[in-house]
Design a protein around this motif. Structure first.
Motif, PDB file in Angstrom:
ATOM      1  N   GLN A  88       4.427  47.221 135.297  1.00 42.98           N
ATOM      2  CA  GLN A  88       4.761  45.844 135.619  1.00 42.98           C
ATOM      3  C   GLN A  88       5.562  45.197 134.486  1.00 42.98           C
ATOM      4  OE1 GLN A  88       4.293  44.164 138.632  1.00 42.98           O
ATOM      5  NE2 GLN A  88       5.754  42.854 137.565  1.00 42.98           N
ATOM      6  N   PHE A  89       5.245  45.546 133.244  1.00 49.85           N
ATOM      7  CA  PHE A  89       5.998  45.013 132.116  1.00 49.85           C
ATOM      8  C   PHE A  89       7.445  45.508 132.163  1.00 49.85           C
ATOM      9  CE2 PHE A  89       6.893  44.964 127.381  1.00 49.85           C
ATOM     10  CZ  PHE A  89       7.050  43.586 127.312  1.00 49.85           C
ATOM     11  N   ALA A  90       7.649  46.783 132.497  1.00 51.46           N
ATOM     12  CA  ALA A  90       9.009  47.319 132.635  1.00 51.46           C
ATOM     13  C   ALA A  90       9.764  46.599 133.748  1.00 51.46           C
ATOM     14  CB  ALA A  90       8.957  48.820 132.907  1.00 51.46           C
ATOM     15  N   LEU A  91       9.081  46.313 134.858  1.00 44.26           N
ATOM     16  CA  LEU A  91       9.714  45.562 135.947  1.00 44.26           C
ATOM     17  C   LEU A  91      10.040  44.138 135.523  1.00 44.26           C
ATOM     18  CD1 LEU A  91       7.539  46.787 138.962  1.00 44.26           C
ATOM     19  CD2 LEU A  91       9.978  47.233 138.614  1.00 44.26           C
ATOM     20  N   ASP A  92       9.168  43.515 134.722  1.00 45.17           N
ATOM     21  CA  ASP A  92       9.436  42.166 134.222  1.00 45.17           C
ATOM     22  C   ASP A  92      10.701  42.142 133.368  1.00 45.17           C
ATOM     23  OD1 ASP A  92       7.167  41.169 135.460  1.00 45.17           O
ATOM     24  OD2 ASP A  92       5.904  41.344 133.662  1.00 45.17           O
ATOM     25  N   PHE A 206      -0.158  50.170 140.291  1.00 46.11           N
ATOM     26  CA  PHE A 206       0.240  51.228 139.364  1.00 46.11           C
ATOM     27  C   PHE A 206      -0.940  51.732 138.540  1.00 46.11           C
ATOM     28  CE2 PHE A 206       4.249  48.786 139.903  1.00 46.11           C
ATOM     29  CZ  PHE A 206       5.034  49.811 140.402  1.00 46.11           C
ATOM     30  N   ASP A 207      -1.802  50.831 138.110  1.00 44.33           N
ATOM     31  CA  ASP A 207      -2.910  51.224 137.262  1.00 44.33           C
ATOM     32  C   ASP A 207      -3.873  52.133 138.014  1.00 44.33           C
ATOM     33  OD1 ASP A 207      -3.522  50.931 134.568  1.00 44.33           O
ATOM     34  OD2 ASP A 207      -5.151  49.533 134.968  1.00 44.33           O
ATOM     35  N   TYR A 208      -4.223  51.747 139.221  1.00 38.19           N
ATOM     36  CA  TYR A 208      -5.118  52.580 140.030  1.00 38.19           C
ATOM     37  C   TYR A 208      -4.479  53.929 140.319  1.00 38.19           C
ATOM     38  CZ  TYR A 208      -7.755  54.303 144.041  1.00 38.19           C
ATOM     39  OH  TYR A 208      -8.482  55.102 144.899  1.00 38.19           O
ATOM     40  N   SER A 209      -3.194  53.895 140.680  1.00 42.01           N
ATOM     41  CA  SER A 209      -2.486  55.118 141.005  1.00 42.01           C
ATOM     42  C   SER A 209      -2.424  56.051 139.809  1.00 42.01           C
ATOM     43  CB  SER A 209      -1.072  54.782 141.489  1.00 42.01           C
ATOM     44  OG  SER A 209      -0.382  55.940 141.864  1.00 42.01           O
ATOM     45  N   PHE A 210      -2.135  55.501 138.625  1.00 42.95           N
ATOM     46  CA  PHE A 210      -2.045  56.346 137.433  1.00 42.95           C
ATOM     47  C   PHE A 210      -3.394  56.950 137.085  1.00 42.95           C
ATOM     48  CE2 PHE A 210      -2.412  57.116 132.921  1.00 42.95           C
ATOM     49  CZ  PHE A 210      -1.276  57.850 132.650  1.00 42.95           C
ATOM     50  N   ARG A 211      -4.429  56.133 137.128  1.00 39.51           N
ATOM     51  CA  ARG A 211      -5.745  56.621 136.696  1.00 39.51           C
ATOM     52  C   ARG A 211      -6.303  57.668 137.644  1.00 39.51           C
ATOM     53  NH1 ARG A 211      -6.897  53.881 132.364  1.00 39.51           N
ATOM     54  NH2 ARG A 211      -6.102  51.766 132.092  1.00 39.51           N
ATOM     55  N   ASN A 212      -5.772  57.771 138.836  1.00 43.11           N
ATOM     56  CA  ASN A 212      -6.194  58.815 139.751  1.00 43.11           C
ATOM     57  C   ASN A 212      -5.314  60.058 139.660  1.00 43.11           C
ATOM     58  OD1 ASN A 212      -8.431  58.040 141.937  1.00 43.11           O
ATOM     59  ND2 ASN A 212      -7.363  56.213 141.278  1.00 43.11           N
TER      60      ASN A 212
END
Length: 284
Positions: A88-92, A206-212
């Motif tokens: 999200q920071f990269a998108l910002d 993104f966070d949920y997706s990455f952690r899985n």
């Protein structure tokens, strides 16, 4: 004519890539919630492309956004937007540059995160102390064009994996240059680089997706916890990792396993037997 050199003019050449930017912007963002503190330490690289190449062809800097400005934008966004998820920071960053400068036609932002983990004692998390646990480095890359949808790639790198059996390499092509023997039981050790594309970003956690997903490469590498899974070659292990991740993200994926070699040492000269227990690191 010997020694002749043509003097090219601007109209004789085409600038194929005019991207430029600021690399290695390192920062720490602290978020305070009473006594409890949360941190994100990141390294950011930002590249942009303008709608003209006058700075290249004519030395005209009037449209050039200084790289120092890019760095300051990243720092200001860290303050104003925070850094909860690096994607999200990269998108910002992309959104700010695209929306703020009409002559910027393309932005790419790369962000990687230092793997800090909250300290715990007897299962109780500390409110403001952390330990760096190098279980791979999470990174992402976002890119966006004017009037286009942002694209995001996520990944993990420098993740070291090792299994002490259930790996071999035999039946390979041989000729006069081949010196390695067949191996039916070897240590398989490697450093993993893995990235996957989300395509066009819409309502992605993104966070949920990455952690899985990062749990998938180690599981595919090692096999079931009670017995493991035999790896006949390096390439088959890479394919196992790719197939596991593709089952969750049906998009483009890239996996690299850099081998770390260990060889059994001959200890007979010391009057000792070595049942593959002591190995020397040959190449890293």
């Amino acid at each position: 004519m010997s020694g002749y050199q043509k003097n090219y003019q601007n109209e004789d050449v085409e600038v194929l890539n005019s991207e430029y930017g600021k690399n290695v912007i390192k920062l720490l963002r602290i978020r305070r919630d009473g006594k409890k503190h949360c941190i994100k330490e990141v390294e950011v690289c930002v590249h942009i492309r303008l709608d003209s190449v006058n700075e290249y062809l004519h030395g005209d800097n009037s449209a050039v956004i200084p790289t120092d400005t890019m760095k300051n934008i990243v720092l200001a966004l860290a303050k104003c937007k925070g850094i909860q998820i690096i994607e999200q920071f990269a998108l910002d960053i992309c959104n700010h540059l695209i929306s703020s400068y009409c002559h910027v036609v393309y932005v790419k932002a790369y962000v990687q995160e230092v793997p800090w983990r909250r300290l715990e004692k007897n299962g109780i998390p500390h409110v403001h102390s952390f330990i760096c646990v190098p279980e791979g480095i999470r990174f992402c890359e976002a890119e966006q064009c004017q009037n286009g949808c942002p694209l995001v790639i996520s990944g993990i790198k420098e993740l070291k994996l090792k299994k002490t059996t259930q790996s071999g390499f035999q039946g390979f092509h041989r000729d006069k240059y081949t010196t390695i023997p067949d191996r039916t039981d070897r240590v398989l050790s490697a450093e993993l680089f893995c990235k996957w594309s989300y395509g066009v970003c819409q309502d992605i956690d993104f966070d949920y997706s990455f952690r899985n997903k990062p749990t998938n490469p180690p599981h595919a590498f090692s096999g079931p916890p009670d017995c493991g899974e035999y790896s006949p070659c390096h390439q088959k292990t890479i394919n196992n990792i790719q197939m596991l991740i593709l089952a969750r993200v049906p998009q483009e994926i890239e996996v690299t396993l850099n081998n770390i070699y260990y060889d059994v040492i001959d200890l007979e000269k010391f009057g000792l037997t070595n049942d593959k227990e002591v190995r020397e690191l040959l190449k890293y």
